[in-house]
Write an enzyme that holds these catalytic residues in place. Structure first.
Site, PDB file in Angstrom:
ATOM      1  N   HIS A   1       2.028   3.182  -9.002  1.00  0.00           N
ATOM      2  CA  HIS A   1       1.905   1.737  -9.224  1.00  0.00           C
ATOM      3  C   HIS A   1       3.117   1.234 -10.008  1.00  0.00           C
ATOM      4  O   HIS A   1       3.680   0.193  -9.687  1.00  0.00           O
ATOM      5  CB  HIS A   1       0.607   1.403  -9.971  1.00  0.00           C
ATOM      6  CG  HIS A   1      -0.639   1.827  -9.246  1.00  0.00           C
ATOM      7  ND1 HIS A   1      -0.830   1.560  -7.912  1.00  0.00           N
ATOM      8  CD2 HIS A   1      -1.752   2.493  -9.654  1.00  0.00           C
ATOM      9  CE1 HIS A   1      -2.012   2.039  -7.538  1.00  0.00           C
ATOM     10  NE2 HIS A   1      -2.584   2.625  -8.577  1.00  0.00           N
ATOM     11  N   LEU A   8      10.030 -21.104  -4.065  1.00  0.00           N
ATOM     12  CA  LEU A   8       9.046 -20.181  -3.484  1.00  0.00           C
ATOM     13  C   LEU A   8       7.684 -20.303  -4.165  1.00  0.00           C
ATOM     14  O   LEU A   8       7.611 -20.339  -5.395  1.00  0.00           O
ATOM     15  CB  LEU A   8       9.576 -18.746  -3.667  1.00  0.00           C
ATOM     16  CG  LEU A   8       8.633 -17.610  -3.254  1.00  0.00           C
ATOM     17  CD1 LEU A   8       8.554 -17.499  -1.728  1.00  0.00           C
ATOM     18  CD2 LEU A   8       9.099 -16.271  -3.846  1.00  0.00           C
ATOM     19  N   ASP A  21       0.824  -1.210   0.000  1.00  0.00           N
ATOM     20  CA  ASP A  21       0.000   0.000   0.000  1.00  0.00           C
ATOM     21  C   ASP A  21       0.863   1.268   0.000  1.00  0.00           C
ATOM     22  O   ASP A  21       1.997   1.258   0.493  1.00  0.00           O
ATOM     23  CB  ASP A  21      -0.919  -0.008   1.240  1.00  0.00           C
ATOM     24  CG  ASP A  21      -2.034   1.018   1.123  1.00  0.00           C
ATOM     25  OD1 ASP A  21      -2.423   1.352  -0.015  1.00  0.00           O
ATOM     26  OD2 ASP A  21      -2.507   1.497   2.165  1.00  0.00           O
TER      27      ASP A  21
HETATM   28  C1  IPE Z   1      -5.486  -2.647   0.163  1.00  0.00           C
HETATM   29  O1  IPE Z   1      -5.164  -1.329  -0.025  1.00  0.00           O
HETATM   30  C2  IPE Z   1      -5.535  -3.370  -1.153  1.00  0.00           C
HETATM   31  C3  IPE Z   1      -4.258  -3.529  -1.841  1.00  0.00           C
HETATM   32  C4  IPE Z   1      -3.080  -3.175  -1.431  1.00  0.00           C
HETATM   33  C5  IPE Z   1      -4.341  -4.164  -3.125  1.00  0.00           C
HETATM   34  P1  IPE Z   1      -6.273  -0.184  -0.185  1.00  0.00           P
HETATM   35  O2  IPE Z   1      -5.531   1.064  -0.422  1.00  0.00           O
HETATM   36  O3  IPE Z   1      -7.272  -0.573  -1.206  1.00  0.00           O
HETATM   37  O4  IPE Z   1      -6.976  -0.186   1.240  1.00  0.00           O
HETATM   38  P2  IPE Z   1      -7.779   0.965   1.998  1.00  0.00           P
HETATM   39  O5  IPE Z   1      -8.772   1.504   1.029  1.00  0.00           O
HETATM   40  O6  IPE Z   1      -6.778   1.986   2.412  1.00  0.00           O
HETATM   41  O7  IPE Z   1      -8.361   0.283   3.181  1.00  0.00           O
HETATM   42  C1  IPE Z   2      -1.755   0.178  -3.253  1.00  0.00           C
HETATM   43  O1  IPE Z   2      -1.526   1.526  -3.326  1.00  0.00           O
HETATM   44  C2  IPE Z   2      -2.036  -0.447  -4.589  1.00  0.00           C
HETATM   45  C3  IPE Z   2      -3.429  -0.847  -4.795  1.00  0.00           C
HETATM   46  C4  IPE Z   2      -4.381  -0.762  -3.944  1.00  0.00           C
HETATM   47  C5  IPE Z   2      -3.746  -1.362  -6.112  1.00  0.00           C
HETATM   48  P1  IPE Z   2      -2.705   2.589  -3.324  1.00  0.00           P
HETATM   49  O2  IPE Z   2      -3.099   2.854  -4.730  1.00  0.00           O
HETATM   50  O3  IPE Z   2      -3.788   2.160  -2.428  1.00  0.00           O
HETATM   51  O4  IPE Z   2      -1.965   3.854  -2.732  1.00  0.00           O
HETATM   52  P2  IPE Z   2      -2.513   4.861  -1.638  1.00  0.00           P
HETATM   53  O5  IPE Z   2      -2.948   4.049  -0.459  1.00  0.00           O
HETATM   54  O6  IPE Z   2      -3.659   5.589  -2.269  1.00  0.00           O
HETATM   55  O7  IPE Z   2      -1.363   5.741  -1.332  1.00  0.00           O
HETATM   56 MG    MG Z   3      -4.140   2.418  -0.441  1.00  0.00          MG
END
Ligand code: IPE
Ligand code: IPE
Ligand code: MG
Length: 246
Positions: A39, A134, A22
């Protein structure tokens, strides 16, 4: 070999490490870039972590790439993430195969996931299915509640066919009907990006996982952070409800 890795007790590694990757969007925002650039920047972090995991001899690594709730994001970001995951897989699968990695997917196969993505996932899983190194699982269109719901549906179907009596249902009956029943529960669950929540990841399996949170955004994460998390894990006392010195 890094000094950090040599600090680890390789005989006491967690068997399964799961990671909520995240913070990509915030990483990009901090730099005045579009979220999608975040990403992209996460790709290097992922392969550094996979490389570190292979190097230390980890058995199972699972990463959360797209949740069942992520469909709520703008269509353009969703589209980007679909293509991005397909491309990344296509780029790396042969190398991972050569390195004896077994690639898997966990999540719901439904109409929202483009057919080209599903095809690539099937191909990579099939190609690497007999590898013994793995097991690298990508959670894609994954939600813990959806997984448990799907398991309950199978359970009810077995019940309706007369294969299972209500009073014979145990937690094991549910575990056996999850997407990959052979996947051990994660011993260590890492979340990057500073949020301290599970966000619907591996709800059933994480009942006794050790949690490790870091404010580091995913694109800045690397194997050293993974080693740090494992070092902390190795200092913890996992009691599973028991008392010490039993
Ligand atoms: C969790 O992250 C999902 C992934 C990393 C794929 P999110 O960014 O979607 O979660 P919330 O919305 O902060 O809970
Ligand atoms: C995690 O990073 C990747 C996915 C959920 C696909 P985010 O896109 O949630 O990044 P933040 O949390 O908004 O910074
Ligand atoms: Mg996020």
């Amino acid at each position: 070999m890094s000094s950090y890795l040599s600090d680890l007790d390789l005989s006491a590694l967690p068997r399964h490490v799961a990671i909520v990757m995240d913070g990509n969007g915030r990483w990009a925002k901090q730099r005045g870039l579009p979220r999608t650039e975040g990403h992209c920047a996460g790709e290097e972090a992922l392969y550094d972590v996979v490389d570190g995991a292979i190097g230390m001899g980890l058995e199972w690594l699972t990463v959360f790439a797209f949740s069942t709730e992520n469909w709520k994001r703008p269509a353009q970001e969703v589209r980007f993430l679909m293509n991005y995951n397909r491309r990344m897989l296509w780029k790396r699968r042969d190398e991972l195969h050569r390195r004896n990695v077994r690639i898997r997917y966990v999540g719901r196969v439904d109409w929202r996931v483009p057919r080209t993505v599903l095809k690539e996932m099937d191909y990579a899983s099939e190609l690497t299915s007999r590898n013994t190194g793995l097991t690298f699982t990508v959670a894609f269109n994954y939600g813990g509640r959806t997984e448990i719901t799907d398991a309950v549906r199978r359970l009810v179907a077995d019940h309706d066919r007369g294969r299972l009596k209500g009073e014979r249902i145990t937690p094991e009956s549910i575990s056996a009907r999850l997407y990959h029943p052979d996947m051990p529960d994660p011993d260590l669950l890492i979340r990057t990006g500073g949020e301290m929540r599970i966000s619907n990841f591996l709800l059933w399996q994480a009942a006794y996982s050790e949690l490790w949170f870091t404010p580091v955004y995913w694109p800045d994460f690397n194997r050293e952070h993974l080693f740090e998390a494992i070092r902390d894990y190795q200092k913890r006392d996992r009691r599973f409800g028991r008392v010490e010195d039993q």
